[in-house]
Design a protein around this motif. Structure first.
Motif, mmCIF file in Angstrom:
data_model
loop_
_atom_site.group_PDB
_atom_site.id
_atom_site.type_symbol
_atom_site.label_atom_id
_atom_site.label_comp_id
_atom_site.label_asym_id
_atom_site.label_seq_id
_atom_site.Cartn_x
_atom_site.Cartn_y
_atom_site.Cartn_z
ATOM 1 N N SER A 162 -5.071 5.439 0.051
ATOM 2 C CA SER A 162 -4.452 4.394 0.000
ATOM 3 C C SER A 162 -3.785 3.934 -1.303
ATOM 4 O O SER A 162 -2.682 3.556 -1.229
ATOM 5 C CB SER A 162 -5.274 3.304 0.527
ATOM 6 O OG SER A 162 -5.789 3.478 1.775
ATOM 7 N N THR A 177 0.492 3.309 -2.441
ATOM 8 C CA THR A 177 1.051 2.049 -2.683
ATOM 9 C C THR A 177 2.648 2.302 -3.544
ATOM 10 O O THR A 177 2.986 3.449 -3.989
ATOM 11 C CB THR A 177 0.241 1.351 -3.887
ATOM 12 O OG1 THR A 177 -0.122 2.052 -4.976
ATOM 13 C CG2 THR A 177 -1.049 0.973 -3.250
ATOM 14 N N TRP A 200 6.498 -0.769 2.836
ATOM 15 C CA TRP A 200 6.843 -0.795 1.531
ATOM 16 C C TRP A 200 7.760 0.202 1.136
ATOM 17 O O TRP A 200 8.824 0.008 0.328
ATOM 18 C CB TRP A 200 5.252 -0.337 0.922
ATOM 19 C CG TRP A 200 4.274 -1.306 0.582
ATOM 20 C CD1 TRP A 200 4.652 -2.845 0.448
ATOM 21 C CD2 TRP A 200 3.094 -1.127 0.462
ATOM 22 N NE1 TRP A 200 3.527 -3.468 0.607
ATOM 23 C CE2 TRP A 200 2.435 -2.656 0.301
ATOM 24 C CE3 TRP A 200 2.096 -0.212 0.410
ATOM 25 C CZ2 TRP A 200 0.895 -2.587 -0.009
ATOM 26 C CZ3 TRP A 200 0.757 -0.106 0.329
ATOM 27 C CH2 TRP A 200 0.166 -1.586 0.070
#
Length: 585
Positions: free
Chosen positions: A26, A30, A126
């Motif tokens: 994870s 990012t 993102w």
């Protein structure tokens, strides 16, 4: 959701491993400065998932040791509750416990699946936000497939390696046990075997990888880029009357000497009568050391009349010898070919290898060449000297700017300087950034009202400051999304200024995602990974500066006499130049 007995048992046994794996994967997903190719992102995710999974074993051992200590302290507690009236039979307890464990495993499995799906959707949003900010198309269906495929392949490969190491540990442990070793000796023999094997693999990969890289770049340097051919026009190394043979220039030297605009093409684009630009370059094999190569370059300049031109440019290439073609050609178009460019190779390795293993070499090479050129230039009558200019991109900027003791030394020895995408440890860049005028952002600093030094990300930034820009001028081409410029070890433990707040309030560059957050250690790793793909973005972002070369030179070195229409014509040509994919140069 129902799980098989085997799956439920795996979840119960490896829950900590899975949590650690998902945590690291994870973090790897990012947002960062530049979007990553989906296959590359999948490799990163798979790598950190498996690192986290293995980390989980260490966490489990630490937790088990902690429980043992706590258990020793509470060993005096009463066990009367075990025999309390109404308690279930042992068989009933086992059956009930198994049912509860199965239900818990199913719930955990469902929770992990929901997390993966939800977080995956967030990661896509993102990445698309970052891609939009740097003017790239959003991730599509094939991109998702490439990500998943590369992630799974990476995990399978690393899992196989881990299983192999585990099998070796077990084999060594059994061998120690057969020889009468105690349980402690078996355990330590197994652990030491695992550690040694991992170290051997890592060192072998690094050593072998560097050996492979070295051989690849040796072979590349011996080859010639498609479209490069020996010059037929005078004024080029490897061409007519050259003291340097074409075959010894190296791959990038041959591309430089055999490329660039002719006088006829400069006239066609600008409408101004032009001369054939002089390009002098020495390859790594052409001279015993940097000083010998520098003298050959000076001899080449003299032979081709380089010291008689209006502008004399001393340029430091990247690690493999590559010179950004837009930057060199832009200056030649601006000054109608009345230019001479001097450069030389100091390595065949890509910039990151050169920087890691011989960081002083670019500066040593730059200083040798500049000193040799400057000594010959200074011997000329002052009225007959060309305008002496210096340039460097990336590692070349680090080398050339480091050849001078300070800003004052640089402007005293040159008539102009342009440095593109300087690394974080470049000087005087670093000192100028730290001492910038209050209120100016770190990615677009202002130093003493721009009197001597200015920064530019997009065309027009140099001219945006209202005060005078005295000559000699120093210009930096710098993007807020360039990881090479911001890759500073301090980012490991300290939040950087270029992530101090949202873009709307000036806390970061306008093309840096507001979703990017500083995470200790992780942000530095992000920058390291971004550095490898920093060229794979459109101009004006990352480490791609082709669109600002014309305006950069036009502002740093005024006096070219080109009209706005001529500048637009030159800009159109520069934007169409093939850079030969310089990502690994």
């Amino acid at each position: 959701m129902r799980l098989s007995t085997r799956s439920a048992a795996f979840l119960r046994a490896h829950l900590v491993n899975l949590v650690c794996a998902l945590a690291l994967a994870s973090l790897a997903l990012t947002p960062s400065l530049v979007p990553r190719p989906t296959a590359f992102q999948g490799v990163m995710a798979g790598l950190w998932f498996m690192v986290g999974f293995q980390l989980g074993f260490a966490v489990r051992v630490a937790a088990r040791n902690l429980r043992r200590r706590v258990g020793h302290r509470s060993s005096g507690l009463s066990t009367a509750a075990k025999d309390a009236p109404g308690s279930a039979t042992p068989g009933g307890r086992r059956e009930s416990s198994a049912l509860r464990a199965g239900g818990l495993a199913a719930a955990i499995g469902a929770g992990l699946l929901l997390y993966v799906l939800g977080y995956g959707a967030l990661v896509v949003s993102w990445q698309n936000e970052v891609r939009e900010l740097v003017e790239m198309e959003p991730v599509d269906g094939p991109g998702h497939v490439a990500f998943l495929a590369s992630m799974v392949i990476t995990m399978v490969v690393l899992f196989s390696i881990a299983k192999g190491i585990g099998a070796l540990r077990d084999r060594v442990g059994r061998g120690v046990a057969r020889r009468g070793g105690s349980a402690l000796q078996v355990r330590w023999a197994s652990r030491v075997t695992g550690v040694i094997t991992i170290l051997v693999l890592i060192l072998g990969l690094i050593g072998g990888g560097l050996g492979v890289v070295g051989q690849i770049y040796q072979d590349r340097d011996a080859g010639t880029l498609e479209g490069s051919s020996p010059p037929v026009l005078p004024g080029r190394s490897g061409g007519p009357d050259s003291v340097l043979e074409w075959g010894g220039l190296g791959r990038q030297g041959r591309a430089f000497a055999g490329g660039g605009p002719s006088a006829a093409h400069i006239t066609q684009v600008t409408g101004v009568p032009a001369q054939e630009p002089v390009r002098a370059y020495a390859g790594l094999s052409q001279g015993a050391d940097v000083h010998a190569r520098a003298e050959l370059v000076v001899e080449e300049l003299e032979r081709h009349g380089g010291f008689d031109r209006e502008v004399l440019l001393v340029a430091t290439p990247t690690g493999s010898g590559w010179l950004e073609p837009q930057a060199i050609a832009a200056l030649e178009y601006l000054y109608a070919g009345d230019t001479a460019t001097a450069s030389m190779q100091y390595s065949v390795q890509p910039s990151w290898v050169s920087f890691l293993f011989d960081p002083e070499l670019p500066e040593e090479s730059s200083r040798a060449l500049f000193d040799a050129v400057h000594a010959r230039w200074e011997a000329l009558p002052e009225a007959d000297r060309p305008r002496l200019v210096v340039y460097g991109l990336s590692l070349g900027a680090l080398g050339m700017s480091g050849s001078f003791e300070s800003l004052e030394d640089l402007v005293a020895c040159t008539d102009a300087a342009l440095f593109t995408g300087p690394p974080a440890n470049s000087e005087p860049w670093r000192t100028l950034q730290l001492n910038r005028d209050p209120g100016s952002p770190v990615w677009q600093p202002v130093f003493r009202d721009g009197e001597r030094v200015r920064w530019q990300s997009k065309p027009g930034d140099f001219a945006a400051l209202e005060g005078p820009w005295r000559e000699p001028r120093l210009g930096y081409l710098q993007h807020a999304t360039d990881p090479i410029t911001w890759l500073d070890p301090a980012v490991i433990y300290r939040s950087p200024e270029w992530l101090s707040g949202p873009a709307s309030s000036g806390g970061r560059g306008s093309d840096v995602s507001d979703s990017m957050r500083w995470i200790p250690g992780v942000t530095f790793l992000h920058l390291t990974a971004d550095m490898l793909v920093s060229e794979a973005v459109p101009p004006s972002h990352g480490h791609n500066f082709g669109d600002v070369a014309v305006d950069g030179w036009a502002q740093v070195l005024p006096g070219h006499g080109r009209s706005p229409g001529q500048l637009d014509a030159v800009q159109a040509v520069i934007e169409g130049i093939d850079t030969h994919d310089p990502t690994w140069e």
